[in-house]
Scaffold this active site. Sequence first.
Site, PDB file in Angstrom:
ATOM      1  N   LYS A  34       0.817  -1.208   0.000  1.00 33.83           N
ATOM      2  CA  LYS A  34       0.000   0.000   0.000  1.00 33.83           C
ATOM      3  C   LYS A  34       0.855   1.265   0.000  1.00 33.83           C
ATOM      4  O   LYS A  34       0.587   2.213  -0.759  1.00 33.83           O
ATOM      5  CB  LYS A  34      -0.915   0.013   1.228  1.00 33.83           C
ATOM      6  N   GLN A 260      -9.631  -4.225   8.041  1.00 36.50           N
ATOM      7  CA  GLN A 260      -8.728  -3.766   9.097  1.00 36.50           C
ATOM      8  C   GLN A 260      -9.296  -2.545   9.825  1.00 36.50           C
ATOM      9  O   GLN A 260      -8.550  -1.762  10.406  1.00 36.50           O
ATOM     10  CB  GLN A 260      -7.348  -3.465   8.515  1.00 36.50           C
ATOM     11  N   ARG A 615      -0.111 -10.063  10.823  1.00 36.90           N
ATOM     12  CA  ARG A 615       1.183  -9.447  11.175  1.00 36.90           C
ATOM     13  C   ARG A 615       2.320 -10.445  10.965  1.00 36.90           C
ATOM     14  O   ARG A 615       3.491 -10.061  10.966  1.00 36.90           O
ATOM     15  CB  ARG A 615       1.210  -8.999  12.649  1.00 36.90           C
TER      16      ARG A 615
END
Length: 753
Positions: A34, A260, A615
């Site tokens: 991103k 998210q 993660r």
Amino acid sequence: MSQNYLDTLNDVQKAAVLQIDGPVMVIAGPGSGKTRVLTYRLAHMIHSGIKPSQILSLTFTNKAAREMTERISQVVESDARKVWSGTFHSIFARILRIEAPKIGYPTDFSIYDTEDSKSLISEIIKEMGLNPKEYNANTLRNRISNAKSNLITPIMYEQDPALMEQDRMNKMPATGAVYKRYVQKCLQAGAMDFDDLLLQLYRLIQENKDEVLEKYRNIFKYVLVDEFQDTNYLQYAILKKLCLYPGSSRNICIVGDDAQSIYSFRGATIRNILDFQEDFPDVKIFKLEQNYRSSEHIVQAANDVITYNSKQIKKEIWTEKKEGHKIKVIKSASDNEEGRRVADYIVELKNSYHLKNSDIGILYRTNAQSRIFEEQLRRMNIPYKVFGGLSFYQRKEVKDLLAYMRLVVNPKDNEAFKRIVNYPKRGIGDTTLDKLLEFSLAQGTSLLESIPAFSSGGRSAQNLIAFHQLIAQMQQLAAGSDAYDAAMAIYKMSGLSQELKQDITPEGISRIENVSALLDGIKDFTENDEFTGDLPPNKGLAAYLQGIALVSELDEDTENREYITLMSVHSAKGLEFDAVIVGGLEENLFPSYMSMSSEEQLDEERRLFYVAITRARHFLALSYATSRYFFGNLRMNQPSRFIEEIDSSRFEKDPSARSTVFNVFDEPSVPKQRFVERKPAVVASHPGLANFKPSAPTQIQAGMRVLHQKFGEGKVIQVEGSSDNRVATIFFSEVDNPQRKIVLKFAKLQILN
């Protein structure tokens, strides 16, 4: 500038970078590059002839904005510093510094931080003659902040029946009046709080459409918003004022991931990103679905879990990385054992796979959970660092209660005395304490021991005597009690319990959870012998304090050492580790018990779990305990539904694996179901329910048939433990989750035969 930078992008990333005009939505999955897309898109816009000063780039941290500017400068020769880049608050404060007089504020207005706001609210509570025990300043500040974030003015607040009813239920019916006076005082002082930087900006452009709004519409030809899923109602309302109007080119690009969205407690609303397409029907959508971070099993586990959410933007994350290691499930009998087994697993990762401490992160739902991991890592001499909050024993509320306990055990502990003599406030002033200090030095006695002979006159001195008597009562009680009973009595007698319960904000609830975790640790100490080694068990308060002294002594330098990272999942967003261990994966803990009554809140808990597991790059372990203390009571736990939502093929099933690691699917388990809520079915009828009368818990034995008012008829398979901690495993045939473990002390069971 060469356009070779475009060659480093995959097809979807490149398309998102090249699409400059019109509304654009970039759905960026975890680890999908991103930041690179954001950087190259801004650089490409400038390279295409758009002036940097015509671009508004909004982020959620000033650090992210600075890093973005630096990266753009490396790609494009133009001065990227001219881009309006920063957080919503910093950019809007910059505009307000110019335009504030138009809404009655000076250009040099003050900006109140959280403490300033709480101080002003405390002053208002006093002025209005309200009871500070009922009207907590932090709770009121949070209430006012939420109102502002939803564009609710004081007048609108007092005209909203639902809000007024909520305040009455919270025993704070004057909240609207406090809000009104707070706004008046801020204006009189020429001050804005953080929420005002948004609210007053909205008011500015709403009341000055022809002059101010048109001015900034002409300046901001292109708008880019990062982490759009974290925006609140007011932030999006401002963006629509700037970009959504007749004749607008609507050059707005939002970047984010609905999966998210985890900050609703801060006012963020997932509706902004879910409904964006309704506001901009011609939006071009680009889904960044290739994950460059995680291995196949981790990526697919994330896909498995998120499909259970009812409202989402559909996407399928994928990776070119090989399958890699399967996911471990670490099952423990207690939270204390969970800490040990997680520490053992970390040693395994380091020895077998040569991971460094800095490659490993332990994530948990609440900060209070750090205690069990801190204690075990410290006992094994594994360096660690707690992020997103203080180390457990350094948190104020924990240190406050420990200070009371220290003073009860050792009346000569002057540092403990100074910390809590006037907390909670009991009218003992600094002048009186200074005189007491001089007197104690002259007498050669401790501050507490000096009080009976000290006489300074006045109410403050009388309050000192009352404090001395309070500690004496605590000492007498502690002398005949174990550490837990003494600590619980001290917690209540000191006033700390009442003080903490006044604050019902998320921060206040977190402080109560931390104290509960401390008390649960003391309960565990009194119930287990592991702290005493070969010595005769000593379960008193002094023995407990001695046992944690080394654990809580966290002064050694870890800044330049390799350490394990400990943090809540909320703090971990945006980070990544080679190995991630997610702890406390039990029903009512993760997902939180506070989410069980709402489908939307359960969806957010699932998104939080999605963030946690994504993660991890190579190793992922999911840990849970079948029992843990909760506010002093032993509670039996079911593994989190989130574990069950992952396809069993993702998990390690190697029978030769280390004995410390278990697989939840090796046991008889309930088939996965797409329920939003996991609630036992209520038994419609049973002949014994009409005359139900619970039997004494001590009479329950294995092999008996019993009746439960909610679960129906069941058979006791086994009974474990002794006295108040007896736990029965019972098979109920008429509910979704038939085999249950129940603490008999709390169960209401009628023996049928």
